[in-house]
Design a protein around this motif. Structure first.
Motif, PDB file in Angstrom:
ATOM      1  N   GLU A  79       0.829  -1.208   0.000  1.00 10.36           N
ATOM      2  CA  GLU A  79       0.000   0.000   0.000  1.00 10.36           C
ATOM      3  C   GLU A  79       0.865   1.260   0.000  1.00 10.36           C
ATOM      4  O   GLU A  79       0.600   2.205  -0.756  1.00 10.36           O
ATOM      5  CB  GLU A  79      -0.923   0.006   1.213  1.00 10.36           C
ATOM      6  CG  GLU A  79      -1.829   1.219   1.265  1.00 10.36           C
ATOM      7  CD  GLU A  79      -2.764   1.219   2.460  1.00 10.36           C
ATOM      8  OE1 GLU A  79      -3.437   2.245   2.651  1.00 10.36           O
ATOM      9  OE2 GLU A  79      -2.838   0.217   3.193  1.00 10.36           O
ATOM     10  N   SER A  80       1.909   1.281   0.811  1.00 11.73           N
ATOM     11  CA  SER A  80       2.815   2.439   0.838  1.00 11.73           C
ATOM     12  C   SER A  80       3.501   2.630  -0.503  1.00 11.73           C
ATOM     13  O   SER A  80       3.614   3.760  -1.005  1.00 11.73           O
ATOM     14  CB  SER A  80       3.880   2.263   1.922  1.00 11.73           C
ATOM     15  OG  SER A  80       3.294   2.305   3.196  1.00 11.73           O
ATOM     16  N   PHE A  81       3.973   1.529  -1.088  1.00 14.64           N
ATOM     17  CA  PHE A  81       4.636   1.628  -2.392  1.00 14.64           C
ATOM     18  C   PHE A  81       3.654   2.100  -3.460  1.00 14.64           C
ATOM     19  O   PHE A  81       3.991   2.925  -4.304  1.00 14.64           O
ATOM     20  CB  PHE A  81       5.265   0.296  -2.793  1.00 14.64           C
ATOM     21  CG  PHE A  81       6.512  -0.068  -2.011  1.00 14.64           C
ATOM     22  CD1 PHE A  81       7.126   0.821  -1.146  1.00 14.64           C
ATOM     23  CD2 PHE A  81       7.065  -1.315  -2.152  1.00 14.64           C
ATOM     24  CE1 PHE A  81       8.277   0.487  -0.447  1.00 14.64           C
ATOM     25  CE2 PHE A  81       8.227  -1.675  -1.464  1.00 14.64           C
ATOM     26  CZ  PHE A  81       8.825  -0.765  -0.608  1.00 14.64           C
ATOM     27  N   ASP A  82       2.416   1.582  -3.430  1.00 14.83           N
ATOM     28  CA  ASP A  82       1.396   2.007  -4.396  1.00 14.83           C
ATOM     29  C   ASP A  82       1.125   3.504  -4.286  1.00 14.83           C
ATOM     30  O   ASP A  82       1.044   4.207  -5.297  1.00 14.83           O
ATOM     31  CB  ASP A  82       0.098   1.237  -4.206  1.00 14.83           C
ATOM     32  CG  ASP A  82       0.136  -0.157  -4.798  1.00 14.83           C
ATOM     33  OD1 ASP A  82       1.058  -0.460  -5.588  1.00 14.83           O
ATOM     34  OD2 ASP A  82      -0.759  -0.956  -4.473  1.00 14.83           O
ATOM     35  N   GLU A  83       0.981   3.995  -3.061  1.00 16.65           N
ATOM     36  CA  GLU A  83       0.729   5.425  -2.870  1.00 16.65           C
ATOM     37  C   GLU A  83       1.877   6.246  -3.443  1.00 16.65           C
ATOM     38  O   GLU A  83       1.654   7.261  -4.093  1.00 16.65           O
ATOM     39  CB  GLU A  83       0.544   5.739  -1.385  1.00 16.65           C
ATOM     40  CG  GLU A  83      -0.772   5.250  -0.832  1.00 16.65           C
ATOM     41  CD  GLU A  83      -0.882   5.435   0.672  1.00 16.65           C
ATOM     42  OE1 GLU A  83       0.024   6.047   1.292  1.00 16.65           O
ATOM     43  OE2 GLU A  83      -1.876   4.952   1.232  1.00 16.65           O
ATOM     44  N   TRP A  84       3.106   5.816  -3.197  1.00 14.99           N
ATOM     45  CA  TRP A  84       4.260   6.554  -3.704  1.00 14.99           C
ATOM     46  C   TRP A  84       4.328   6.464  -5.226  1.00 14.99           C
ATOM     47  O   TRP A  84       4.563   7.464  -5.901  1.00 14.99           O
ATOM     48  CB  TRP A  84       5.545   6.021  -3.066  1.00 14.99           C
ATOM     49  CG  TRP A  84       6.745   6.824  -3.429  1.00 14.99           C
ATOM     50  CD1 TRP A  84       7.125   8.024  -2.890  1.00 14.99           C
ATOM     51  CD2 TRP A  84       7.724   6.498  -4.414  1.00 14.99           C
ATOM     52  NE1 TRP A  84       8.280   8.451  -3.489  1.00 14.99           N
ATOM     53  CE2 TRP A  84       8.670   7.535  -4.425  1.00 14.99           C
ATOM     54  CE3 TRP A  84       7.891   5.425  -5.285  1.00 14.99           C
ATOM     55  CZ2 TRP A  84       9.772   7.535  -5.273  1.00 14.99           C
ATOM     56  CZ3 TRP A  84       8.974   5.429  -6.129  1.00 14.99           C
ATOM     57  CH2 TRP A  84       9.902   6.467  -6.122  1.00 14.99           C
ATOM     58  N   LEU A  85       4.112   5.277  -5.778  1.00 17.28           N
ATOM     59  CA  LEU A  85       4.170   5.097  -7.231  1.00 17.28           C
ATOM     60  C   LEU A  85       3.045   5.844  -7.954  1.00 17.28           C
ATOM     61  O   LEU A  85       3.212   6.240  -9.104  1.00 17.28           O
ATOM     62  CB  LEU A  85       4.119   3.608  -7.588  1.00 17.28           C
ATOM     63  CG  LEU A  85       5.378   2.811  -7.261  1.00 17.28           C
ATOM     64  CD1 LEU A  85       5.091   1.318  -7.343  1.00 17.28           C
ATOM     65  CD2 LEU A  85       6.524   3.212  -8.171  1.00 17.28           C
ATOM     66  N   ASP A  86       1.919   6.025  -7.295  1.00 18.62           N
ATOM     67  CA  ASP A  86       0.790   6.711  -7.923  1.00 18.62           C
ATOM     68  C   ASP A  86       0.980   8.217  -8.017  1.00 18.62           C
ATOM     69  O   ASP A  86       0.221   8.886  -8.706  1.00 18.62           O
ATOM     70  CB  ASP A  86      -0.516   6.389  -7.198  1.00 18.62           C
ATOM     71  CG  ASP A  86      -1.004   4.985  -7.516  1.00 18.62           C
ATOM     72  OD1 ASP A  86      -0.553   4.406  -8.526  1.00 18.62           O
ATOM     73  OD2 ASP A  86      -1.825   4.458  -6.753  1.00 18.62           O
ATOM     74  N   ARG A  87       1.986   8.743  -7.347  1.00 14.46           N
ATOM     75  CA  ARG A  87       2.308  10.156  -7.495  1.00 14.46           C
ATOM     76  C   ARG A  87       3.169  10.307  -8.739  1.00 14.46           C
ATOM     77  O   ARG A  87       4.137   9.579  -8.926  1.00 14.46           O
ATOM     78  CB  ARG A  87       3.078  10.663  -6.288  1.00 14.46           C
ATOM     79  CG  ARG A  87       2.245  10.685  -5.044  1.00 14.46           C
ATOM     80  CD  ARG A  87       3.015  11.250  -3.897  1.00 14.46           C
ATOM     81  NE  ARG A  87       2.186  11.212  -2.713  1.00 14.46           N
ATOM     82  CZ  ARG A  87       2.658  11.233  -1.489  1.00 14.46           C
ATOM     83  NH1 ARG A  87       3.955  11.294  -1.290  1.00 14.46           N
ATOM     84  NH2 ARG A  87       1.845  11.199  -0.471  1.00 14.46           N
ATOM     85  N   PRO A  88       2.839  11.254  -9.599  1.00 11.75           N
ATOM     86  CA  PRO A  88       3.638  11.432 -10.814  1.00 11.75           C
ATOM     87  C   PRO A  88       5.095  11.757 -10.482  1.00 11.75           C
ATOM     88  O   PRO A  88       5.361  12.499  -9.542  1.00 11.75           O
ATOM     89  CB  PRO A  88       2.974  12.611 -11.524  1.00 11.75           C
ATOM     90  CG  PRO A  88       1.614  12.714 -10.929  1.00 11.75           C
ATOM     91  CD  PRO A  88       1.712  12.162  -9.535  1.00 11.75           C
ATOM     92  N   PRO A  95       0.231   8.507 -13.171  1.00  9.63           N
ATOM     93  CA  PRO A  95       0.109   7.402 -12.209  1.00  9.63           C
ATOM     94  C   PRO A  95      -0.407   6.150 -12.896  1.00  9.63           C
ATOM     95  O   PRO A  95      -1.198   6.232 -13.828  1.00  9.63           O
ATOM     96  CB  PRO A  95      -0.922   7.921 -11.200  1.00  9.63           C
ATOM     97  CG  PRO A  95      -1.033   9.378 -11.428  1.00  9.63           C
ATOM     98  CD  PRO A  95      -0.593   9.641 -12.832  1.00  9.63           C
ATOM     99  N   ARG A  96       0.075   5.006 -12.428  1.00  6.95           N
ATOM    100  CA  ARG A  96      -0.414   3.741 -12.972  1.00  6.95           C
ATOM    101  C   ARG A  96      -1.710   3.394 -12.277  1.00  6.95           C
ATOM    102  O   ARG A  96      -1.845   3.552 -11.085  1.00  6.95           O
ATOM    103  CB  ARG A  96       0.620   2.643 -12.756  1.00  6.95           C
ATOM    104  CG  ARG A  96       1.886   2.917 -13.503  1.00  6.95           C
ATOM    105  CD  ARG A  96       2.891   1.814 -13.403  1.00  6.95           C
ATOM    106  NE  ARG A  96       2.767   1.004 -12.214  1.00  6.95           N
ATOM    107  CZ  ARG A  96       3.474  -0.082 -12.002  1.00  6.95           C
ATOM    108  NH1 ARG A  96       4.344  -0.468 -12.884  1.00  6.95           N
ATOM    109  NH2 ARG A  96       3.325  -0.782 -10.910  1.00  6.95           N
ATOM    110  N   ALA A  97      -2.655   2.888 -13.014  1.00  6.58           N
ATOM    111  CA  ALA A  97      -3.959   2.553 -12.433  1.00  6.58           C
ATOM    112  C   ALA A  97      -4.168   1.047 -12.441  1.00  6.58           C
ATOM    113  O   ALA A  97      -3.527   0.322 -13.183  1.00  6.58           O
ATOM    114  CB  ALA A  97      -5.068   3.221 -13.239  1.00  6.58           C
ATOM    115  N   GLY A  98      -5.075   0.598 -11.618  1.00  7.73           N
ATOM    116  CA  GLY A  98      -5.523  -0.784 -11.678  1.00  7.73           C
ATOM    117  C   GLY A  98      -4.702  -1.783 -10.907  1.00  7.73           C
ATOM    118  O   GLY A  98      -4.905  -2.971 -11.045  1.00  7.73           O
TER     119      GLY A  98
END
Length: 111
Positions: A79-88, A95-98
């Protein structure tokens, strides 16, 4: 809430090899006493591993964690990595979706 206001602010850190505990506390105190509004937090390397990871490395670790058996720790890290990766990124990447917390783009678990 302060957390809500800070959520969209960039989070910068300063890496200072050779800094000892006393000087780290001294520098954090200088920052706190300044008018910058920035809160400095010394991090003790005896208890915390601080890594500066590039985007590609975070993506690889995220995928490996997502493929591992789910635990509270792996789910929180994903979840932490996803939040960071979703920031441009500075490159303007969208951001990557899905992404699913425990799987690939479609949640199936593949890379």
């Amino acid at each position: 809430m302060a957390e809500d206001r800070d959520a969209d602010r960039p989070y910068w850190s300063i890496d200072m090899p050779g800094l000892d505990e006393h000087r780290a506390a001294e520098l954090a105190g200088l920052v706190r006493r300044s008018d910058s509004g920035i809160m400095a937090t010394p991090v003790d390397p005896r208890f915390w591993l601080t890594l500066h990871l590039d985007r590609e490395t975070v993506e690889v670790i995220r995928e490996a964690l997502a493929a591992a058996p789910a635990t509270a720790v792996t789910a929180a890290l994903v979840e932490s990595f996803d939040e960071w990766l979703d920031r441009p990124a500075d490159t303007g990447a969208a951001p990557r979706a899905g992404r699913s917390a425990h799987g690939g783009e479609d949640g199936a678990g593949g890379l």
